[in-house]
Every structure is written in C-alpha cells, then in structure tokens.
Motif scaffolding. Structure first.
Motif, short mmCIF file in Angstrom:
data_model
loop_
_atom_site.label_atom_id
_atom_site.label_comp_id
_atom_site.label_asym_id
_atom_site.label_seq_id
_atom_site.Cartn_x
_atom_site.Cartn_y
_atom_site.Cartn_z
N LYS A 18 17.12 71.36 134.38
CA LYS A 18 17.77 71.10 133.03
C LYS A 18 19.24 70.98 132.83
O LYS A 18 19.89 71.75 133.72
CB LYS A 18 17.26 71.97 132.10
CG LYS A 18 17.58 71.71 130.49
CD LYS A 18 17.13 72.71 129.41
CE LYS A 18 15.82 72.36 129.39
NZ LYS A 18 15.18 73.08 128.17
N ALA A 19 19.81 69.71 132.55
CA ALA A 19 21.21 69.80 132.39
C ALA A 19 21.54 69.51 131.02
O ALA A 19 20.65 68.42 130.08
CB ALA A 19 21.74 68.65 133.34
N MET A 20 22.56 70.05 130.29
CA MET A 20 22.75 69.75 128.90
C MET A 20 24.22 69.09 128.74
O MET A 20 25.16 69.54 129.63
CB MET A 20 22.64 70.91 128.18
CG MET A 20 21.40 71.32 127.97
SD MET A 20 21.25 72.94 127.51
CE MET A 20 21.22 73.86 128.98
N GLY A 21 24.59 68.19 128.08
CA GLY A 21 25.82 67.61 127.76
C GLY A 21 25.96 66.81 126.54
O GLY A 21 25.07 66.80 125.65
N GLY A 54 21.99 69.23 115.72
CA GLY A 54 22.98 68.35 114.86
C GLY A 54 23.27 66.83 115.86
O GLY A 54 23.96 66.19 115.08
N GLY A 55 22.47 66.74 116.66
CA GLY A 55 22.82 65.49 117.36
C GLY A 55 23.88 65.33 118.33
O GLY A 55 24.24 64.27 118.82
N LYS A 56 24.59 66.28 118.30
CA LYS A 56 25.81 66.46 119.32
C LYS A 56 25.76 66.46 120.86
O LYS A 56 26.45 65.98 121.68
CB LYS A 56 26.87 67.46 118.76
CG LYS A 56 28.42 67.56 119.47
CD LYS A 56 29.18 68.66 118.77
CE LYS A 56 30.61 68.47 119.32
NZ LYS A 56 31.34 69.69 118.84
N TRP A 57 24.53 67.14 121.16
CA TRP A 57 24.25 67.49 122.49
C TRP A 57 23.01 67.10 122.82
O TRP A 57 22.00 66.96 121.96
CB TRP A 57 24.29 69.06 122.91
CG TRP A 57 25.66 69.67 122.53
CD1 TRP A 57 26.18 70.19 121.28
CD2 TRP A 57 26.76 69.91 123.34
NE1 TRP A 57 27.32 70.63 121.43
CE2 TRP A 57 27.68 70.64 122.40
CE3 TRP A 57 26.86 69.30 124.66
CZ2 TRP A 57 29.04 70.68 123.03
CZ3 TRP A 57 28.16 69.85 125.31
CH2 TRP A 57 29.14 70.36 124.51
N LEU A 84 30.65 65.44 132.81
CA LEU A 84 30.07 64.92 131.67
C LEU A 84 28.81 66.08 131.44
O LEU A 84 28.26 66.18 130.30
CB LEU A 84 29.20 63.64 131.90
CG LEU A 84 30.31 62.72 131.60
CD1 LEU A 84 29.40 61.01 131.66
CD2 LEU A 84 31.18 62.52 130.33
N ILE A 85 28.59 67.00 132.21
CA ILE A 85 27.61 68.13 132.29
C ILE A 85 28.01 69.29 132.03
O ILE A 85 28.77 69.93 132.90
CB ILE A 85 26.75 68.15 133.60
CG1 ILE A 85 26.02 66.77 133.85
CG2 ILE A 85 25.67 69.04 133.61
CD1 ILE A 85 25.22 66.71 135.06
N ALA A 86 27.89 69.76 130.72
CA ALA A 86 28.32 71.03 130.47
C ALA A 86 27.41 72.16 130.86
O ALA A 86 27.97 73.31 131.26
CB ALA A 86 28.37 71.17 128.65
N TRP A 87 26.21 72.28 131.04
CA TRP A 87 25.56 73.42 131.46
C TRP A 87 24.17 72.77 132.64
O TRP A 87 23.73 71.59 132.04
CB TRP A 87 24.71 74.09 130.52
CG TRP A 87 25.76 74.64 129.62
CD1 TRP A 87 26.48 75.75 129.70
CD2 TRP A 87 25.99 74.13 128.10
NE1 TRP A 87 27.22 76.20 128.43
CE2 TRP A 87 26.86 75.02 127.51
CE3 TRP A 87 25.49 73.00 127.36
CZ2 TRP A 87 27.35 74.89 126.48
CZ3 TRP A 87 26.08 72.93 126.26
CH2 TRP A 87 26.91 73.84 125.62
#
Length: 89
Positions: A18-21, A54-57, A84-87
C-alpha cells in the motif's frame, strides 16, 4: 541471519503493498510501475484505489505474489524514495 529468520512470512505468498500520496493524476500508475519493477505481471484485478474522506489523498494497494523479503524491501525502498509518495505500508 537468513531471510526466513528475519520474517514470519512464508514465501511465496500473496502480499498487499500500500502506498499513499496526494490525489494527483498518475499516482496509481506510478505505484504500479514501481511495484512491477520488482514483481512483474501485476494484473488490473490486483490494484485497488481508495480516496480519503476529504479527497485530498489516495491510497493505492497492489497485491503481489511476493517471492522473498529482499524483494519486499526493494519495493518499499523504491516507493518511499519517490517524492509523490507520502507513505508506504
């Protein structure tokens, strides 16, 4: 220490990456490209995308057939290194 002593996983195994951004065009494609460098043959059914409330991430999950701990380490290293990948989990 051998790979089997460093992890409780038994390889090969199905494993979700899993990657988040930020919710930007191309993040899903980017994550899949990075994962495919180390685990070729990811099919469309193995990828899911979920936006934040919220649709930001967005989070992108790619389920692979993991072959080894070093393979997983390399995937996480490459994901975490991209701006571009935060986590990556």
């Amino acid at each position: 220490m051998s790979d089997t002593q460093e992890t409780l996983l038994e390889f090969p195994c199905r494993f979700p990456i899993k990657a988040m951004g930020r919710a930007e065009d191309g993040l899903e494609t980017l994550v899949v490209e990075i994962v495919e460098r180390h685990a070729p043959g990811v099919h469309a059914g193995a990828v899911s995308v979920r936006p934040s409330r919220g649709g930001k991430w967005i989070s992108v999950t790619v389920v692979i057939e993991a072959q080894s701990k070093p393979q997983l380490d390399a995937i996480y290293r490459d994901l975490s290194a991209h701006k571009l990948i935060a986590w990556a989990l």
